[in-house]
Design a protein around this motif. Structure first.
Motif, mmCIF file in Angstrom:
data_model
loop_
_atom_site.group_PDB
_atom_site.id
_atom_site.type_symbol
_atom_site.label_atom_id
_atom_site.label_comp_id
_atom_site.label_asym_id
_atom_site.label_seq_id
_atom_site.Cartn_x
_atom_site.Cartn_y
_atom_site.Cartn_z
ATOM 1 N N PHE A 34 11.235 -9.268 0.543
ATOM 2 C CA PHE A 34 10.267 -9.694 1.552
ATOM 3 C C PHE A 34 8.867 -9.741 0.954
ATOM 4 N N ASN A 35 8.300 -10.946 0.902
ATOM 5 C CA ASN A 35 6.918 -11.117 0.469
ATOM 6 C C ASN A 35 5.976 -11.115 1.666
ATOM 7 N N TYR A 36 6.492 -11.565 2.799
ATOM 8 C CA TYR A 36 5.724 -11.625 4.049
ATOM 9 C C TYR A 36 6.645 -11.149 5.158
ATOM 10 N N VAL A 37 6.128 -10.293 6.026
ATOM 11 C CA VAL A 37 6.976 -9.792 7.110
ATOM 12 C C VAL A 37 6.084 -9.301 8.240
ATOM 13 N N SER A 38 6.547 -9.488 9.459
ATOM 14 C CA SER A 38 5.750 -9.085 10.619
ATOM 15 C C SER A 38 5.651 -7.568 10.752
ATOM 16 N N MET A 39 6.440 -6.839 9.990
ATOM 17 C CA MET A 39 6.336 -5.381 9.900
ATOM 18 C C MET A 39 5.804 -5.074 8.502
ATOM 19 N N PRO A 40 4.482 -5.022 8.331
ATOM 20 C CA PRO A 40 3.866 -4.952 7.000
ATOM 21 C C PRO A 40 4.387 -3.827 6.115
ATOM 22 N N GLU A 41 4.861 -2.758 6.708
ATOM 23 C CA GLU A 41 5.367 -1.644 5.902
ATOM 24 C C GLU A 41 6.605 -2.033 5.099
ATOM 25 N N LEU A 42 7.236 -3.169 5.426
ATOM 26 C CA LEU A 42 8.429 -3.621 4.701
ATOM 27 C C LEU A 42 8.119 -4.661 3.623
ATOM 28 N N THR A 43 6.866 -5.027 3.466
ATOM 29 C CA THR A 43 6.482 -5.976 2.421
ATOM 30 C C THR A 43 6.857 -5.399 1.055
ATOM 31 N N GLY A 44 7.533 -6.207 0.263
ATOM 32 C CA GLY A 44 7.960 -5.766 -1.064
ATOM 33 C C GLY A 44 9.335 -5.131 -1.093
ATOM 34 N N TYR A 45 9.918 -4.857 0.059
ATOM 35 C CA TYR A 45 11.267 -4.287 0.089
ATOM 36 C C TYR A 45 12.273 -5.339 -0.358
ATOM 37 N N SER A 46 13.299 -4.891 -1.063
ATOM 38 C CA SER A 46 14.415 -5.748 -1.474
ATOM 39 C C SER A 46 15.698 -5.151 -0.938
ATOM 40 N N ASN A 47 16.639 -6.022 -0.626
ATOM 41 C CA ASN A 47 17.959 -5.515 -0.260
ATOM 42 C C ASN A 47 19.037 -6.420 -0.815
ATOM 43 N N TRP A 48 20.128 -5.783 -1.179
ATOM 44 C CA TRP A 48 21.278 -6.466 -1.741
ATOM 45 C C TRP A 48 22.367 -6.511 -0.681
ATOM 46 N N GLN A 49 23.041 -7.640 -0.622
ATOM 47 C CA GLN A 49 24.072 -7.852 0.381
ATOM 48 C C GLN A 49 25.270 -8.521 -0.281
ATOM 49 N N GLU A 50 26.423 -8.400 0.354
ATOM 50 C CA GLU A 50 27.601 -9.148 -0.065
ATOM 51 C C GLU A 50 27.768 -10.289 0.921
ATOM 52 N N PHE A 51 28.193 -11.460 0.424
ATOM 53 C CA PHE A 51 28.410 -12.568 1.342
ATOM 54 C C PHE A 51 29.705 -13.301 1.017
#
Length: 148
Positions: free
Chosen positions: A92-109
Motif C-alpha cells: 500500500f502506497n496510498y490508503v485511507s487508513m494512513p497507519e497502513l501506508t507501506g504495509y505489504s501482504n502476501w496472498q495465495e490466489f
C-alpha cells in the motif's frame, strides 16, 4: 565534419525517441477489474448480495474502493503488486487508513476463468519491513470480473 554531425543527429534522435517510449508493461493473469462476491473469516462467510468492494489490477499497480460497515464508499487504497506463480504480493502506497501506508501482504490466489479466489495475509510486513502477520486474521475471498 559533416559525417560527425550526421552521426550526432542520428544518435540524438535515437536517444530522444527512446525516452518517449512507454516502459515495459507488466502483465499479470489477474489484470482487470474485480468485484468481491464473498469473504470468509474464521469459517464465517460474508456474502452481501451486492458489490461492496471493487479492485483493479493493471501494469503492476492495484487500487481498491470499498464500503464501510455503514455502507459508505469511503475506504480506499492503492499501490504496487506482483505475482509469482500463485503468490500475490501487494504494498500500500496510498490508503485511507494512513497507519497502513507501506504495509505489504502476501496472498495465495487461484484463477478459474473469470473467478479469482484468494487466501489473504499469508505474510504481512509493516512499513519498516518488520513481520506483523499475527496482526491480521486469515481471510478468503471470491471475486469475479466486473461487468458493465
Amino acid at each position: 565534419m559533416r559525417n560527425t554531425l550526421f552521426i550526432l543527429a542520428a544518435l540524438t534522435l535515437l536517444f530522444i525517441s527512446g525516452i518517449n517510449r512507454p516502459g515495459t508493461v507488466k502483465t499479470s493473469p489477474i489484470d482487470g477489474e474485480w468485484e468481491l462476491v464473498w469473504s470468509k473469516s474464521n469459517g464465517k462467510v460474508n456474502s452481501p448480495g451486492k458489490p461492496i468492494q471493487f479492485k483493479m489490477f493493471h501494469n503492476g499497480f492495484f487500487s481498491l474502493i470499498m464500503q464501510d460497515s455503514a455502507g459508505n464508499w469511503n475506504i480506499a487504497g492503492a499501490g504496487t503488486f506482483e505475482t509469482n506463480g500463485n503468490t500475490y504480493k501487494e504494498t500500500f502506497n496510498y490508503v485511507s487508513m494512513p497507519e497502513l501506508t507501506g504495509y505489504s501482504n502476501w496472498q495465495e490466489f487461484e484463477l478459474k476463468g473469470d473467478t479469482l479466489y484468494k487466501k489473504l495475509f499469508k505474510k504481512v510486513t509493516d512499513a519498516s519491513g518488520k513481520e506483523v502477520t499475527d496482526w491480521a486474521s486469515d481471510i478468503e475471498e471470491k471475486r469475479v470480473r466486473a461487468k458493465r
